[in-house]
Design an enzyme around this catalytic site. Structure first.
Site, PDB file in Angstrom:
ATOM      1  N   ILE A 203       0.867  -1.167   0.000  1.00 21.09           N
ATOM      2  CA  ILE A 203       0.000   0.000   0.000  1.00 21.09           C
ATOM      3  C   ILE A 203       0.910   1.226   0.000  1.00 21.09           C
ATOM      4  O   ILE A 203       2.077   1.146   0.387  1.00 21.09           O
ATOM      5  CB  ILE A 203      -0.979   0.030   1.195  1.00 21.09           C
ATOM      6  CG1 ILE A 203      -0.238  -0.096   2.536  1.00 21.09           C
ATOM      7  CG2 ILE A 203      -2.021  -1.062   1.062  1.00 21.09           C
ATOM      8  CD1 ILE A 203      -1.169  -0.018   3.748  1.00 21.09           C
ATOM      9  N   ASP A 204       0.395   2.347  -0.455  1.00 28.42           N
ATOM     10  CA  ASP A 204       1.211   3.538  -0.640  1.00 28.42           C
ATOM     11  C   ASP A 204       1.725   4.097   0.691  1.00 28.42           C
ATOM     12  O   ASP A 204       1.169   3.829   1.752  1.00 28.42           O
ATOM     13  CB  ASP A 204       0.407   4.624  -1.367  1.00 28.42           C
ATOM     14  CG  ASP A 204      -0.069   4.176  -2.731  1.00 28.42           C
ATOM     15  OD1 ASP A 204       0.658   3.391  -3.377  1.00 28.42           O
ATOM     16  OD2 ASP A 204      -1.171   4.597  -3.136  1.00 28.42           O
ATOM     17  N   LYS A 205       2.764   4.911   0.592  1.00 32.24           N
ATOM     18  CA  LYS A 205       3.370   5.530   1.772  1.00 32.24           C
ATOM     19  C   LYS A 205       2.336   6.219   2.652  1.00 32.24           C
ATOM     20  O   LYS A 205       2.336   6.054   3.878  1.00 32.24           O
ATOM     21  CB  LYS A 205       4.431   6.542   1.315  1.00 32.24           C
ATOM     22  CG  LYS A 205       5.051   7.356   2.445  1.00 32.24           C
ATOM     23  CD  LYS A 205       6.048   8.370   1.907  1.00 32.24           C
ATOM     24  CE  LYS A 205       6.618   9.224   3.032  1.00 32.24           C
ATOM     25  NZ  LYS A 205       7.600  10.225   2.522  1.00 32.24           N
TER      26      LYS A 205
ATOM     27  N   ARG B 136      -6.876   5.475  -6.034  1.00 29.21           N
ATOM     28  CA  ARG B 136      -6.586   6.889  -6.246  1.00 29.21           C
ATOM     29  C   ARG B 136      -6.839   7.292  -7.697  1.00 29.21           C
ATOM     30  O   ARG B 136      -7.428   8.345  -7.971  1.00 29.21           O
ATOM     31  CB  ARG B 136      -5.148   7.187  -5.845  1.00 29.21           C
ATOM     32  CG  ARG B 136      -4.848   6.903  -4.376  1.00 29.21           C
ATOM     33  CD  ARG B 136      -3.360   6.800  -4.087  1.00 29.21           C
ATOM     34  NE  ARG B 136      -2.677   8.040  -4.377  1.00 29.21           N
ATOM     35  CZ  ARG B 136      -1.352   8.149  -4.453  1.00 29.21           C
ATOM     36  NH1 ARG B 136      -0.579   7.078  -4.303  1.00 29.21           N
ATOM     37  NH2 ARG B 136      -0.800   9.326  -4.722  1.00 29.21           N
TER      38      ARG B 136
END
Length: 302
Positions: A134-136, A235
């Site tokens: 998963i993204d930062k 996103r």
């Protein structure tokens, strides 16, 4: 080895297009490979400007990636479940999942190496145990494999949509209708390599289901369930329908880059059958308090 059977095209352009999906190599990197004699056409070295002809056979050697020696670090994150095969992590905001050039410390992998004795080795020394990412600035649940056998089965389960992944997103605008499905292919952005986009070019099918949980003035709280696992999928899809995630500095409005917290996207729930024991597992991570604070500010128009 690639067999060329198409209209005439420069060698570097052909390799960039052919290898984009699997390796995500830039044209500059491809040109360096050619210059360093890592590419042959019909068993002979050529320049980047060589024009391929019908029937040409292209051989390419992609060097091993730079060795990244991830060091154990005592970092603050929660392990919500662990057995001898897998563990479930609740990742905090602002933590990158694994090391990369220029960012070798402070990642989830560094923290895992400190806390966990054995992790799967399939993804090498700088992504041990990492099955998916998963993204930062996305918070919440993530599956990590401790054994190679569990890792292989989890990858297969993910590819076959056998892992239920539910996210909570705070987005711009009042989303209509109350629920929907976004079925739009995602691939690398044509001009900005940091971004993904909805495109028919070098893309893969991506499916996101959403449901409106609440509406607050000019914002909405959504539940999103992804049936595929494309990079930045939620996103990109929410931006595509003109309701970008609040705080997203890539796909939302310019002023969102000023939001210190980052993007309001949370990996809320995971459901799947254990890859080894076949036991049904379900995990839920509470929405971060920052979401509630932001919603209160929105409701009070602060």
């Amino acid at each position: 080895m690639l067999n060329f059977t198409s209209e005439s095209i420069r060698l570097d352009k052909y390799l960039t297009k052919s290898l984009l999906e699997e390796y995500d190599l830039s044209r500059t990197f491809i040109q360096k490979l050619i210059d360093n004699n890592n590419v042959k056409v019909n068993d002979e070295y050529q320049t980047s400007k060589y024009i391929l002809q019908d029937g040409d056979v292209v051989e390419i050697i992609i060097p091993e990636p730079e060795h990244l020696d991830a060091k154990p670090e005592n970092l603050d994150f929660k392990i919500v479940y662990e057995d001898e095969y897998i563990l479930i992590v609740d990742k905090p905001n602002g933590m990158v999942v694994h090391p990369a050039p220029g960012n070798l410390s402070g990642t989830l992998v560094n923290g895992l190496l400190y806390k966990i004795k054995d992790l799967s080795s399939i993804n090498g020394c700088y992504r041990p145990g990492i099955v998916h990412r998963i993204d930062k600035n996305t918070t919440g649940l993530l599956i990590v494999a401790k054994t190679d056998a569990a890792h292989k089965k989890l990858v297969k389960m993910l590819s076959e949509n056998k892992v239920y992944k539910e996210y909570i997103a705070l987005v711009h605008g009042n989303v209509e209708p109350n629920s929907g499905l976004i079925d739009a292919p995602i691939g690398r952005h044509r001009t900005d390599r940091k971004k993904m986009s909805v495109t028919e070019v070098n893309s893969k099918r991506a499916v996101t289901k959403f449901e409106v949980l609440n509406r607050y003035n000019k914002f909405s709280l959504l539940k999103c369930v992804i049936e595929t696992g494309r990079t930045h999928q939620i996103r990109v899809h929410l931006s595509y329908i003109k309701h970008p995630v609040l705080g997203d500095n890539l796909y939302s409005y310019k002023e969102d880059s000023k939001i210190e917290y980052g993007q309001y996207l949370h990996s809320h729930k995971l459901k799947f059958f254990h890859p080894i024991t076949n036991r049904k597992l379900e995990f839920v991570s509470d929405i971060p308090e920052e979401f509630n604070v932001k919603i209160s500010m929105i409701e009070n128009k602060v």
